[in-house]
Design an enzyme around this catalytic site. Structure first.
Site, mmCIF file in Angstrom:
data_model
loop_
_atom_site.group_PDB
_atom_site.id
_atom_site.type_symbol
_atom_site.label_atom_id
_atom_site.label_comp_id
_atom_site.label_asym_id
_atom_site.label_seq_id
_atom_site.Cartn_x
_atom_site.Cartn_y
_atom_site.Cartn_z
ATOM 1 N N THR A 93 -76.784 70.533 61.663
ATOM 2 C CA THR A 93 -76.358 69.469 60.643
ATOM 3 C C THR A 93 -74.886 68.906 61.039
ATOM 4 O O THR A 93 -74.338 69.353 61.990
ATOM 5 C CB THR A 93 -76.150 70.144 59.366
ATOM 6 N N GLY A 94 -74.749 67.694 60.791
ATOM 7 C CA GLY A 94 -73.537 67.113 60.966
ATOM 8 C C GLY A 94 -73.957 65.834 61.681
ATOM 9 O O GLY A 94 -75.030 65.190 61.595
ATOM 10 N N ARG A 103 -81.430 53.455 61.969
ATOM 11 C CA ARG A 103 -80.779 54.413 62.732
ATOM 12 C C ARG A 103 -81.472 55.890 62.478
ATOM 13 O O ARG A 103 -81.968 56.284 61.281
ATOM 14 C CB ARG A 103 -79.391 54.764 62.035
ATOM 15 N N THR A 133 -83.859 65.318 55.961
ATOM 16 C CA THR A 133 -82.380 64.674 55.662
ATOM 17 C C THR A 133 -82.591 63.327 55.184
ATOM 18 O O THR A 133 -83.653 62.643 55.510
ATOM 19 C CB THR A 133 -81.551 64.855 56.804
ATOM 20 N N THR A 142 -77.715 68.081 55.899
ATOM 21 C CA THR A 142 -79.230 68.098 56.191
ATOM 22 C C THR A 142 -79.382 69.546 55.766
ATOM 23 O O THR A 142 -78.750 70.493 56.161
ATOM 24 C CB THR A 142 -79.410 68.057 57.372
ATOM 25 N N SER A 171 -78.173 64.044 49.970
ATOM 26 C CA SER A 171 -78.396 63.856 51.368
ATOM 27 C C SER A 171 -79.788 64.062 51.814
ATOM 28 O O SER A 171 -79.840 64.133 53.175
ATOM 29 C CB SER A 171 -77.265 64.700 51.871
HETATM 30 N N1 ASP Z 1 -77.595 65.311 61.057
HETATM 31 C C1 ASP Z 1 -77.807 64.208 60.014
HETATM 32 C C2 ASP Z 1 -77.781 63.126 60.563
HETATM 33 O O1 ASP Z 1 -76.992 62.833 61.515
HETATM 34 C C3 ASP Z 1 -76.771 64.335 58.887
HETATM 35 C C4 ASP Z 1 -76.290 65.455 58.397
HETATM 36 O O2 ASP Z 1 -76.610 66.590 58.637
HETATM 37 O O3 ASP Z 1 -74.971 65.552 57.748
HETATM 38 O O4 ASP Z 1 -78.645 62.186 60.263
#
Ligand code: ASP
Length: 321
Positions: free
Chosen positions: A232-233, A209, A199, A181, A79
């Site tokens: 994160t997320g 994107r 990330t 991330t 990731s």
């Molecule tokens: N925040 C990151 C994104 O949307 C991905 C992640 O942290 O899982 O690209």
């Protein structure tokens, strides 16, 4: 009339900021510095690298850059950086940003072929009058600054992508390794705060994107008077509320890092209602006292802490659901 109104507003603002500073520091917790915190279990390896710098009274900025380079360079972390899962066209595109104690910041988005986007972000910060470079322009800049062009798509990630192509369904799931991330924030022994966030973004995203991670104020925000936050997320939800900036501003108003993270996650719940039950977003924050906060929508968000009191341990964040 105008002048007296302005004076009144100025006076109220001063009183308000004094009151919130008092509230912040009346929590009178022991100052734990240096300290470094980072998202998810892979934060442990990253913290260990950052600690080498922080424990020798090094600068938080250098520590966070060196720290997040660890998962960036690890092909097994799918990731971040090398070995990151690609977009739906099979291209590994990376997002990263960095911010120091003087509100200097730099970022790259949709950058291909470079193992350490965080270091390109730092170069953007230090060598250009800009904050964010994207796509081909970011790659061109990286190459001109001595970064090596490499293939980031490992055999494993290519295999996973080809498997995904069979159904080609795009549904980000909470805490599954298709998105994660590394966000890292640190307070050094000079009491300066810095942060880094890097990330490969959502796996199998539409080409082009960009998530929250390279957006200053969304994936990361640092204010050396107050502290720092990272996220994160599902990045779209973080961008919608300028998440990390919101956490820091809530701390400025006198909330503890934990309260600030909780209020910020609740803002997503308020905005997204039912949808918030199906996605993951997590925030991590520290203030100038070395206090920290972590909170997520769903269970399963972990973070790693390294300080003189806590020798690099993983913790489970509390969650809304
Ligand atoms: N925040 C990151 C994104 O949307 C991905 C992640 O942290 O899982 O690209």
């Amino acid at each position: 009339m105008k002048t007296s109104r302005r004076k009144f507003i100025q006076a109220s603002a001063t009183i308000a900021s004094l009151a919130s500073a008092q509230k912040l520091f009346s929590q009178s917790q022991k100052v734990t510095k240096p300290i470094v915190v980072s998202t998810w279990n892979f934060g442990v390896g990253a913290n260990a690298e950052a600690w080498k710098i922080l424990s020798k009274n090094g600068r938080a900025l250098d520590a966070v850059e060196a720290g997040v380079q660890v998962p960036e360079g690890d092909p097994k972390e799918t990731s971040v950086g090398l070995g990151g899962l690609p977009d739906r066209d099979g291209r590994v595109t990376l997002d990263a940003c960095i911010m120091d104690e003087n509100a200097n910041c730099g970022a790259v988005a949709c950058l291909e072929h470079i193992v350490h986007p965080i270091s390109v972000a730092r170069k953007v910060m230090e060598k250009t009058p800009h904050v964010l470079l994207v796509g081909d322009g970011a790659l061109q800049f990286a190459l001109a600054n001595g970064f090596k062009k490499e293939n980031l798509l490992t055999e494993e990630s290519e295999k996973a992508w080809k498997e995904w192509l069979k159904k080609a369904q795009y549904k980000p799931i909470a805490n599954i390794e298709n998105h994660d991330t590394i966000g890292m924030i640190a307070l050094d022994s000079s009491q300066n705060v810095s942060g880094a966030c890097t990330t490969s973004g959502m796996a199998y995203k539409i080409h082009g994107r960009v998530g929250d991670s390279p957006i200053i104020g969304a994936g990361l925000f640092v204010d050396n008077e107050i502290g720092a936050a990272t996220s994160t997320g599902v990045g779209e939800e973080v961008i919608r509320i300028c998440g990390s900036h919101l956490v820091v501003e809530l701390m400025r108003q006198g909330n503890s890092p934990q309260e600030a993270c909780e209020l910020t996650v609740k803002r997503i719940v308020k905005n997204q209602q039912e949808k918030s039950k199906e996605i993951q977003v997590g925030f991590l924050a520290i203030n100038k006292n070395g206090e920290l906060g972590a909170y997520a929508l769903q269970k399963g968000f972990t973070y790693a802490v390294y300080s003189n009191d806590v020798p690099n341990k993983i913790f489970d964040a509390k969650s809304f659901y």
